[in-house]
Design an enzyme around this catalytic site. Sequence first.
Site, PDB file in Angstrom:
ATOM      1  N   TYR A 132       0.861  -1.191   0.000  1.00  0.00           N
ATOM      2  CA  TYR A 132       0.000   0.000   0.000  1.00  0.00           C
ATOM      3  C   TYR A 132       0.891   1.231   0.000  1.00  0.00           C
ATOM      4  CZ  TYR A 132      -2.915   3.756   1.923  1.00  0.00           C
ATOM      5  OH  TYR A 132      -3.560   4.950   2.119  1.00  0.00           O
ATOM      6  N   GLU A 221      -3.557   7.459  -3.939  1.00  0.00           N
ATOM      7  CA  GLU A 221      -3.411   6.200  -3.203  1.00  0.00           C
ATOM      8  C   GLU A 221      -3.330   5.018  -4.157  1.00  0.00           C
ATOM      9  OE1 GLU A 221      -5.914   5.012   0.569  1.00  0.00           O
ATOM     10  OE2 GLU A 221      -6.800   4.046  -1.181  1.00  0.00           O
TER      11      GLU A 221
END
Length: 412
Positions: A132, A221
């Site tokens: 991530y 993101e």
Amino acid sequence: MRRCRRPAGHAAGIGSLATAGPGHRGRLAPAVDLYEYQGKELFRRYGIPVSDGLLAATPADARRAAEELAGPVVVKAQVLTGGRGKAGGVKLAATPEEAEEEAEAILRLSIRGHPVRRVWIERASDIAKEYYLSVTFDRSAKKALLMLTTRGGVDIEEVAAASPEAIARVHVDPLQGFQPYQARRLVYEAGIDDPGEQAQVEDTIARLYEAFVGCDAMLCEINPLIVTPEGEVRALDAKVTVDDNALYRHPDIAAMRDLEAIPAEERAAWEKGVTYVKLSGEVGILGNGAGLVMSTLDVIALVGGRPANFCDLGGGGDAQGVVDALDVITADPDVRSILFNIFGGITRCDEVARGIVEALRRRTIRHPIVVRLDGTNADEGRRLLAEAGSAGLYVEPTMLEAARRAVELAQR
Ligand code: GDP
Ligand code: MN
């Protein structure tokens, strides 16, 4: 100037309502949440590795896209909400026929209230690891914040709650800008030890920060940032929110905004140049200045009512501004009464009163209207309203009394 702003779907609530900076005239767009395929298009421009893909609006289009991509694909719902995978909105397809079938099923889905109107057909990746990576604003530190963890693929909030130490964080000073050592520190702290991966992840961090600044984003993101069995690092998902105040310098991104995804009443308000956010109560609220309107919402709650909306007239106390705002507020079927809360400064109360009287002349308004005027030319404004002598018009001396009256009228 009247402004329009909606809380961003990704991150913000009503607490983040902010006024626009100088340099804008008239209407502003809501913050722009981009679809995955649009975010990936921006990533591609900044050299972040993404898979090839094609957009499809019908099952037949999906099939052709899969034929063109030749080989297994993944069919992905394009909606402005996360967790598509869990909701059945992301499916692997080995053949074009399967892609067509999956697309047909996904195009019938509505994911948390977001109907799927298009699917992104992407060349399928083999996944060895899911990381991530994100850049966002840390408002308390007044700096951009980079976050990296090897526990990707799941909700970052879950990781943050269960094992916050697994998330490496580095702030970027806006004046110094991004420094390569910051990427090395992130990678080291996240525990990525393969040298090949390290170099690729560091490169991706630098490019993502560049994209964040270059697009005036509020959030970039990648979840998951994958490592393939061959050791190749790639962005498999993209979530990008762009600051609407900067849209004037990104016409290409402004054009990406999907107006159909904005709730109808907010879109109508935006088209009229009225700052409006729909809420769930019964008392329609109109005020001048975002701060005063926020306080009005609080006072309504304090006296036991529920505001139906946030609406800021800004400096637009003229008749047309009042008519436009009333049109937007009365289009909401939940509204039972309307409260005008005006504090005259530069805005003159007599001007607003004229606007209200004019609006009542032009429109039949079914709802009782309570008005509180204070500040510049308040006496004159109250006199004008009294002279109008309209049946459903109540003038109250204070904000508290006006709120009580509006709530009482809403409950009748
Ligand atoms: P989200 O659920 O809305 O965040 O959608 P994502 O784009 O992150 O996809 C959800 C999950 O689907 C990912 O975490 C992956 O595990 C899986 N997925 C997505 N694309 C591929 C792919 O190309 N190959 C494989 N094997 N899995 C994929
Ligand atoms: Mn994801």
